[in-house]
Design a protein around this motif. Structure first.
Motif, PDB file in Angstrom:
ATOM      1  N   ALA A  27       0.808  -1.208   0.000  1.00 11.51           N
ATOM      2  CA  ALA A  27       0.000   0.000   0.000  1.00 11.51           C
ATOM      3  C   ALA A  27       0.846   1.264   0.000  1.00 11.51           C
ATOM      4  N   SER A  28       2.129   1.128   0.317  1.00 10.51           N
ATOM      5  CA  SER A  28       3.002   2.299   0.223  1.00 10.51           C
ATOM      6  C   SER A  28       3.080   2.795  -1.216  1.00 10.51           C
ATOM      7  N   ASN A  29       2.820   1.897  -2.169  1.00 10.72           N
ATOM      8  CA  ASN A  29       2.775   2.319  -3.571  1.00 10.72           C
ATOM      9  C   ASN A  29       1.596   3.237  -3.850  1.00 10.72           C
ATOM     10  N   ALA A  50      -5.352   4.662   4.777  1.00  6.05           N
ATOM     11  CA  ALA A  50      -5.668   3.689   5.826  1.00  6.05           C
ATOM     12  C   ALA A  50      -7.179   3.583   6.042  1.00  6.05           C
ATOM     13  N   THR A  51      -7.871   4.722   5.992  1.00  2.00           N
ATOM     14  CA  THR A  51      -9.324   4.720   6.207  1.00  2.00           C
ATOM     15  C   THR A  51     -10.048   3.928   5.116  1.00  2.00           C
ATOM     16  N   PHE A  52      -9.723   4.211   3.851  1.00  2.00           N
ATOM     17  CA  PHE A  52     -10.425   3.547   2.761  1.00  2.00           C
ATOM     18  C   PHE A  52      -9.906   2.127   2.535  1.00  2.00           C
ATOM     19  N   GLU A  53      -8.683   1.882   2.933  1.00  3.94           N
ATOM     20  CA  GLU A  53      -8.155   0.518   2.882  1.00  3.94           C
ATOM     21  C   GLU A  53      -8.944  -0.385   3.824  1.00  3.94           C
ATOM     22  N   GLY A 242      -0.784  -1.755   8.907  1.00  3.54           N
ATOM     23  CA  GLY A 242       0.452  -1.815   8.141  1.00  3.54           C
ATOM     24  C   GLY A 242       0.707  -0.531   7.375  1.00  3.54           C
ATOM     25  N   ILE A 243      -0.353   0.032   6.816  1.00  4.54           N
ATOM     26  CA  ILE A 243      -0.225   1.291   6.079  1.00  4.54           C
ATOM     27  C   ILE A 243       0.209   2.409   7.016  1.00  4.54           C
TER      28      ILE A 243
END
Length: 346
Positions: A27-29, A50-53, A242-243
């Motif tokens: 997700a860092s991408n 992070a919220t939408f993930e 993780g994000i």
């Protein structure tokens, strides 16, 4: 607590650890382009993503989880051995995630997971326990390894060309715009970044959901392969945490290592990637967001000015993609051999 119950609990914990590493690795991408284009600060980008993930796995269904959880068959394998196989497969995937994260290389967590689990199954119980899907493909049906590999191979190609043409279209529509239009593209990244984060969660967290469900089924805690809600919630939380932990090494590669990213590139890349990843989620195709994001940026760069793309970095990324499945598989094989020798299971 007996040994089997302990192994199932450890398996679930390890899957959530994999989901966590997937968060700061893959997700860092997603946050690389808005940070590189200076549309969002790192804190703003991480918070939005992070919220939408977190929402992606909750609202994105379980089609990908079903694909991942059913590409190996462990029904006729003893409960203890099947759980051990899952653990060894996860060990290979997590090791590869951490190794490529350490060196800042955006490899694929999806490839690592498939390679790790396949390697463990092959060494432990043989190739007939892997659903290859070749026969079903001849009959016009996509399933098993065939479906997964086709999705992983075709998605970056689709990302490249979709990015190429979307960027051409946007450039045409805004060809007479003043430089102040960059403010619009910066604001648009709030929505495009959120959309990509949702799509990523709907695809990547489901892979972990599938493995957790497989572990629970193998351990006798489920009668049929059906993802429980608490599994969905746990995987969504793990990948979101993780994000929040960062992943800045890969941000530098994805945001700065391919070519100089401006707001228009970031929006086009996020829209392209979100469309490809979410579309794949809807048909149960597990794809690599790392692949799609990187390839879409390459397509956008090639669309505008091919010489501006740092193709040497692109070749480095592609070579890492190629070796990820056998690399993670080799680690899982080694792990299984060590466990087998220690427990004398063979």
């Amino acid at each position: 607590m007996d040994v089997l119950s302990a192994l199932v609990i450890v398996s679930v914990a390890v899957v959530l650890l994999f989901d966590y590493t997937n968060g700061f690795h893959d997700a860092s991408n997603i946050i690389a382009t808005p940070i590189a284009s200076r549309a969002l600060t790192p804190i703003q980008a991480v918070t939005i993503v992070a919220t939408f993930e977190f929402l992606g796995p909750l609202l994105g269904g379980t089609a990908v989880a079903n694909t991942i959880g059913k590409f190996v068959s462990l029904e006729d394998v003893t409960t203890m051995l099947s759980v051990t196989i899952i653990l060894c497969g996860l060990a290979g995937a997590i090791f590869w995630n951490l190794l490529t994260w350490w060196f800042g290389i955006p490899s694929s967590s999806s490839h690592a997971l498939v390679g790790g689990l396949t390697g463990a199954v092959l060494i432990a119980v043989g190739s007939d326990h892997v659903i290859w899907g070749f026969q079903q493909l001849a009959e016009g049906h996509l399933t098993g390894i065939t479906k997964i590999l086709l999705a992983l191979i075709l998605s970056p190609i689709l990302g490249f060309w979709l990015g190429f043409f979307i960027h051409r279209l946007v450039f045409f529509l805004f060809r007479g715009a003043k430089p102040s239009v960059n403010r619009l593209f910066k604001r648009m990244q709030i929505f495009s970044c959120a959309g990509l984060a949702f799509a990523h969660g709907a695809n990547d967290a489901q892979k972990s959901m599938g493995i957790v469900t497989l572990a629970l089924l193998s351990g006798g805690y489920l009668e049929t392969f059906e993802v429980p809600f608490w599994v969905i919630l746990s995987c969504a939380l793990a990948i979101s945490l993780g994000i929040l932990s960062g992943g800045w090494r890969i941000v530098r590669t994805g945001g700065f290592g391919i070519f100089k990213v401006r707001p228009i590139h970031a929006v086009d890349g996020q829209l392209t990637s979100a469309a490809v990843v979410f579309g794949a989620s809807m048909v149960g195709a597990p794809v690599s967001t790392t692949h799609v994001v990187s390839s879409s940026l390459m397509g956008i760069g090639a669309s505008e000015r091919p010489k501006a793309v740092r193709w040497a970095k692109a070749k480095e990324i592609v070579s890492t993609w190629i070796i990820t499945i056998p690399g993670a598989g080799a680690v899982s094989v080694l792990t299984y051999l060590l466990v087998d020798a220690a427990l004398d299971m063979g």
